[in-house]
Design an enzyme around this catalytic site. Structure first.
Site, mmCIF file in Angstrom:
data_model
loop_
_atom_site.group_PDB
_atom_site.id
_atom_site.type_symbol
_atom_site.label_atom_id
_atom_site.label_comp_id
_atom_site.label_asym_id
_atom_site.label_seq_id
_atom_site.Cartn_x
_atom_site.Cartn_y
_atom_site.Cartn_z
ATOM 1 N N CYS A 173 0.839 -1.211 0.000
ATOM 2 C CA CYS A 173 0.000 0.000 0.000
ATOM 3 C C CYS A 173 0.870 1.256 0.000
ATOM 4 O O CYS A 173 1.999 1.239 0.440
ATOM 5 C CB CYS A 173 -0.859 0.019 1.258
ATOM 6 S SG CYS A 173 -1.710 -1.523 1.508
ATOM 7 N N ARG A 179 3.770 0.852 -6.904
ATOM 8 C CA ARG A 179 3.875 -0.175 -5.854
ATOM 9 C C ARG A 179 2.787 -1.237 -6.008
ATOM 10 O O ARG A 179 2.809 -2.262 -5.376
ATOM 11 C CB ARG A 179 3.762 0.470 -4.472
ATOM 12 C CG ARG A 179 4.868 1.457 -4.179
ATOM 13 C CD ARG A 179 4.524 2.295 -2.971
ATOM 14 N NE ARG A 179 4.444 1.506 -1.775
ATOM 15 C CZ ARG A 179 5.463 1.337 -0.923
ATOM 16 N NH1 ARG A 179 6.617 1.898 -1.204
ATOM 17 N NH2 ARG A 179 5.351 0.633 0.158
ATOM 18 N N TRP A 200 -3.735 -2.376 -1.267
ATOM 19 C CA TRP A 200 -3.522 -3.684 -1.925
ATOM 20 C C TRP A 200 -4.222 -4.665 -1.004
ATOM 21 O O TRP A 200 -3.761 -4.922 0.107
ATOM 22 C CB TRP A 200 -2.018 -3.924 -1.997
ATOM 23 C CG TRP A 200 -1.563 -5.036 -2.877
ATOM 24 C CD1 TRP A 200 -1.474 -5.040 -4.240
ATOM 25 C CD2 TRP A 200 -1.119 -6.336 -2.465
ATOM 26 N NE1 TRP A 200 -0.989 -6.236 -4.683
ATOM 27 C CE2 TRP A 200 -0.765 -7.053 -3.624
ATOM 28 C CE3 TRP A 200 -0.974 -6.954 -1.235
ATOM 29 C CZ2 TRP A 200 -0.278 -8.351 -3.588
ATOM 30 C CZ3 TRP A 200 -0.484 -8.257 -1.204
ATOM 31 C CH2 TRP A 200 -0.153 -8.932 -2.372
ATOM 32 N N ASN A 225 -1.053 0.435 6.791
ATOM 33 C CA ASN A 225 -0.319 -0.565 6.002
ATOM 34 C C ASN A 225 0.004 -1.715 6.932
ATOM 35 O O ASN A 225 0.423 -1.482 8.062
ATOM 36 C CB ASN A 225 1.030 0.011 5.512
ATOM 37 C CG ASN A 225 0.913 0.602 4.143
ATOM 38 O OD1 ASN A 225 -0.151 0.531 3.528
ATOM 39 N ND2 ASN A 225 1.979 1.187 3.648
ATOM 40 N N GLY A 226 -0.224 -2.942 6.467
ATOM 41 C CA GLY A 226 0.147 -4.096 7.288
ATOM 42 C C GLY A 226 -1.058 -4.973 7.556
ATOM 43 O O GLY A 226 -2.085 -4.851 6.901
ATOM 44 N N GLU A 253 16.214 -15.954 -13.497
ATOM 45 C CA GLU A 253 15.783 -14.547 -13.569
ATOM 46 C C GLU A 253 15.028 -14.288 -14.872
ATOM 47 O O GLU A 253 14.000 -13.607 -14.886
ATOM 48 C CB GLU A 253 16.993 -13.631 -13.445
ATOM 49 C CG GLU A 253 16.769 -12.175 -13.781
ATOM 50 C CD GLU A 253 15.665 -11.491 -12.972
ATOM 51 O OE1 GLU A 253 15.248 -12.055 -11.934
ATOM 52 O OE2 GLU A 253 15.200 -10.419 -13.409
ATOM 53 N N LYS A 280 11.142 -12.913 -15.265
ATOM 54 C CA LYS A 280 10.743 -11.733 -16.038
ATOM 55 C C LYS A 280 9.622 -12.094 -17.019
ATOM 56 O O LYS A 280 8.655 -11.346 -17.181
ATOM 57 C CB LYS A 280 11.949 -11.161 -16.790
ATOM 58 C CG LYS A 280 12.884 -10.365 -15.883
ATOM 59 C CD LYS A 280 12.234 -9.112 -15.383
ATOM 60 C CE LYS A 280 12.973 -8.449 -14.248
ATOM 61 N NZ LYS A 280 12.883 -9.185 -12.966
ATOM 62 N N GLU A 327 6.381 -12.850 -14.771
ATOM 63 C CA GLU A 327 5.764 -11.804 -13.948
ATOM 64 C C GLU A 327 5.200 -10.655 -14.775
ATOM 65 O O GLU A 327 4.345 -9.916 -14.296
ATOM 66 C CB GLU A 327 6.735 -11.288 -12.898
ATOM 67 C CG GLU A 327 7.929 -10.518 -13.423
ATOM 68 C CD GLU A 327 8.781 -9.937 -12.283
ATOM 69 O OE1 GLU A 327 8.283 -9.683 -11.187
ATOM 70 O OE2 GLU A 327 9.980 -9.735 -12.526
ATOM 71 N N HIS A 372 17.032 -35.206 -16.226
ATOM 72 C CA HIS A 372 16.554 -35.846 -14.987
ATOM 73 C C HIS A 372 15.065 -35.626 -14.778
ATOM 74 O O HIS A 372 14.572 -35.678 -13.656
ATOM 75 C CB HIS A 372 17.363 -35.320 -13.784
ATOM 76 C CG HIS A 372 18.824 -35.608 -13.903
ATOM 77 N ND1 HIS A 372 19.352 -36.875 -13.845
ATOM 78 C CD2 HIS A 372 19.871 -34.775 -14.147
ATOM 79 C CE1 HIS A 372 20.666 -36.827 -14.018
ATOM 80 N NE2 HIS A 372 21.010 -35.562 -14.200
ATOM 81 N N LYS A 401 5.408 -3.724 -5.856
ATOM 82 C CA LYS A 401 6.821 -3.401 -6.029
ATOM 83 C C LYS A 401 7.631 -3.841 -4.821
ATOM 84 O O LYS A 401 8.742 -4.320 -4.956
ATOM 85 C CB LYS A 401 6.984 -1.883 -6.227
ATOM 86 C CG LYS A 401 8.446 -1.451 -6.383
ATOM 87 C CD LYS A 401 9.099 -2.083 -7.576
ATOM 88 C CE LYS A 401 10.573 -1.789 -7.685
ATOM 89 N NZ LYS A 401 11.234 -2.616 -8.716
#
Ligand code: AGP
Length: 597
Positions: free
Chosen positions: A2, A28, A81, A107-108, A475, A479, A482, A498, A592
């Site tokens: 948030c 964010r 959020w 927030n939280g 990575e 990308k 996401e 395997h 974010k």
């Protein structure tokens, strides 16, 4: 998570200013927003005297305005959020008490909200929303019947379980009562005006003088001053503002369509800046690693992949064993840590809850903490014993690019410094910057755009590599996942046979990183294994090969080749997202900075 933005000053358009501040925090990630102001001249609210006037909406702010809110010089806003309670106007913050004279943004997660809510309902409080946050407003209302408002906020905060940041206002005085543990809160000091925000980047247009509230500190802020004290001891805290080194230009998209593309193109200069100015910092961190008995690199998501690449770098370059752990898992196997251990956390935001939790538990074991972090004054920056600022500037795209490359560049410099070859490390970074710059030229960009057009309808793809190309593959897969929402699996190339090879069928896209290093031959063998089963091989190397069905040229830069290789993954993810008409800056479901566990 948030976003929070608060203003107290002499301007009469507080609601517009607050909405602008929330827009600066949009990156964010959020699903609803709200603004609350106290009308000038003390509360000619729409429902009579002494009320707080609020506008709350679901969805993005976009072109919305707050013109219907009265002129005011005091108020705050929040981008939510959703955690407790669906995405609805009513569940958006700010939340009010029973009489609309107290408002709270939060927030939280209040872990004990059910019990608190039950008691409040028994005392006659009426709730509008399904959120845990609303109970904070009613608790403050209850306590402030008998004690001064700031004390009521303090008592409320101390009765909450979990990690929270709250700001409360009431109509009696134009001041913010702000208190936190876990989620970040920053005070911004202006001229006859002050601000609060959940992220320093939102304060840049107004001030660079900031103070990051520490856990369990409470600030009482009005347009003229801020007082801070510890909520456990009531002892006042001397505020030492710090000056943000960021430039406001870095917070704007400029001529780019998205922050992510701008931040990708900033990378060669950031790598050069690190090469030319950060060797001393790298040598200091190398000394700390040298003296430690057991060093661990930890991080989440992209930061974890950079940490993983550190294992290869320190081994190859400095013949030094450094461990790696995904931060969210590290807490479950760090019991062996002791006061000679060193845990180096990598984080763009410095607020990732999983990383902070791992670091705090490591501290309990006596370990020293290093931080390679992008945000000055962030929680991780402040709790670390040894700090190294990445210096990539504010990173607004949810998908981390320049901050990630900044962490990686520092790790390369540290590894070479540890080997007593710091200047060689500089040369490697300069090569990596040149290779990255070439990759960002339009011919290569067009080649990647063309590949994105080919792959945009695919549902699955594989990315493989060995050695440093293994974290590169992880990575790159992240990308793609996401920001284009296409499933991609990053694999150690040797692991194909395997099991995963069973998934390869005709036309399955297989991205193979094959730099000219000791892994080159084996990586090509992996490519042939996939090709033999019908895979469509996308080769990323300094020269082409007959096994490649599609080829992307990347100039080698010794251990620095990982940098342009990762940039290929960033560009592919970005252009896949754009090809699918998605928003690469604000991917669905993601934030974010993940400040909840
Ligand atoms: C990276 O593209 C992701 N957005 C995510 O994995 C991110 O790297 C992770 O959440 C860690 O964030 P931090 O670097 O701010 O700690």
């Amino acid at each position: 998570m948030c976003g929070i933005f608060a203003y107290a000053g002499n301007r009469s358009d507080a609601s517009q200013l607050i909405l602008h501040g929330l827009k600066l925090l949009e990156y964010r990630g959020y699903d609803s927003w709200g603004v609350a102001v106290i009308p000038r001249g003390k509360g000619e609210g729409k429902r009579g005297k002494n009320e707080i006037v609020v506008k709350k909406r679901i969805g993005k702010i976009g072109d919305a305005n707050v013109n219907e809110l009265p002129s005011s010089s005091f108020g705050f806003g929040h981008t939510r959020w959703a955690t407790h309670g669906g995405v609805t106007n009513v569940n958006a913050h700010p939340h009010l008490d029973c009489f609309n004279t107290i408002a709270v943004i939060h927030n939280g997660i209040v872990e004990n909200y059910e019990q608190l809510k039950k008691n409040l309902i028994k005392n006659g409080h009426k709730f509008q929303s399904e959120t845990d946050s609303e109970i904070i407003a009613h608790l403050i209302e209850e306590y402030s019947k008998n004690i001064p408002f700031p004390k009521a906020v303090q008592k409320t905060f101390n009765s909450l379980e979990g990690l929270n940041a709250i700001i409360a206002i009431n109509t009696k005085e134009e001041q913010f009562c702000a208190v936190k543990n876990g989620s970040p809160l920053v005070i911004g000091f202006g001229k006859n005006e002050n601000f609060l925000a959940s992220d320093a980047a939102a304060l840049l247009p107004y001030t660079k003088q900031v103070y990051f509230l520490e856990d369990n500190q409470m600030a009482i802020v009005n347009k003229d001053k801020a007082d801070v004290f510890d909520v456990a001891t009531n002892r006042s805290v001397l505020i030492k503002p710090i000056t943000l080194e960021w430039d406001i230009k870095q917070s704007h998209k400029g001529n780019y369509p998205y922050f992510m593309l701008k931040e990708i193109h900033e990378q060669p200069d950031i790598i050069l800046e690190i090469a030319n100015s950060r060797l001393n910092e790298a040598m200091k961190m190398a000394e700390v690693i040298k003296k430690s008995h057991g060093a661990y690199l930890v991080g989440c998501g992209s930061a974890a992949y950079v940490a993983n690449s550190g294992v290869y770098l320190f081994s190859k370059v400095a013949k030094r064993h450094v461990n790696f752990a995904v931060a969210s898992e590290f807490s479950y196997h760090l019991d062996f840590l002791n006061d000679k251990s060193l845990v180096i956390a990598l984080s763009q935001s410095g607020e990732t809850m999983d990383t902070l939790e791992a670091v705090k538990r490591a501290k309990v074991k006596g370990a020293k903490i290093g931080a390679i972090v992008n945000v000055l004054g962030s929680t991780l920056y402040r709790i670390a014993d040894y700090k190294l600022l990445i210096g990539a500037g504010p990173e607004k795209g949810v998908a981390s690019t320049k901050a990630l490359i900044g962490k990686l560049s520092h790790l390369i410099l540290i590894a070479y410094s540890l080997a007593g070859k710091g200047n060689q490390g500089k040369e490697v970074l300069i090569k990596a910057a040149a290779s990255s710059k070439k990759l960002l030229q339009s011919t290569n960009i067009n080649n990647i755009k063309k590949l994105a057009k080919l792959l945009k309808t695919k549902s699955h793809m594989f990315v493989i590599g060995r050695g440093l190309s293994y974290p590169t593959s992880l990575e790159t897969a992240l990308k793609i996942k996401e920001i284009s929402y296409i499933h991609a699996e990053g694999l150690a190339a040797g692991e194909l046979k395997h099991g995963p090879l069973a998934l390869i069928e005709k036309g399955t896209p297989c991205i193979v990183f094959a730099p000219q290093d000791e892994t080159h031959g084996a990586n090509l063998a992996g490519a042939m294994e996939m090709k033999a089963r019908g895979g469509y091989i996308i080769g990323i190397s300094n020269k082409s090969h007959e096994v490649f069905d599609y080829y992307i040229q990347v100039n080698d830069a010794l251990e620095g080749t990982i940098i342009p290789n990762i940039i290929v993954g960033q560009l592919l993810g970005y252009y896949l997202s754009v090809e699918k008409d998605l928003d690469p800056d604000k991917p669905r479901n993601l934030a974010k900075s993940v400040t909840v566990k």
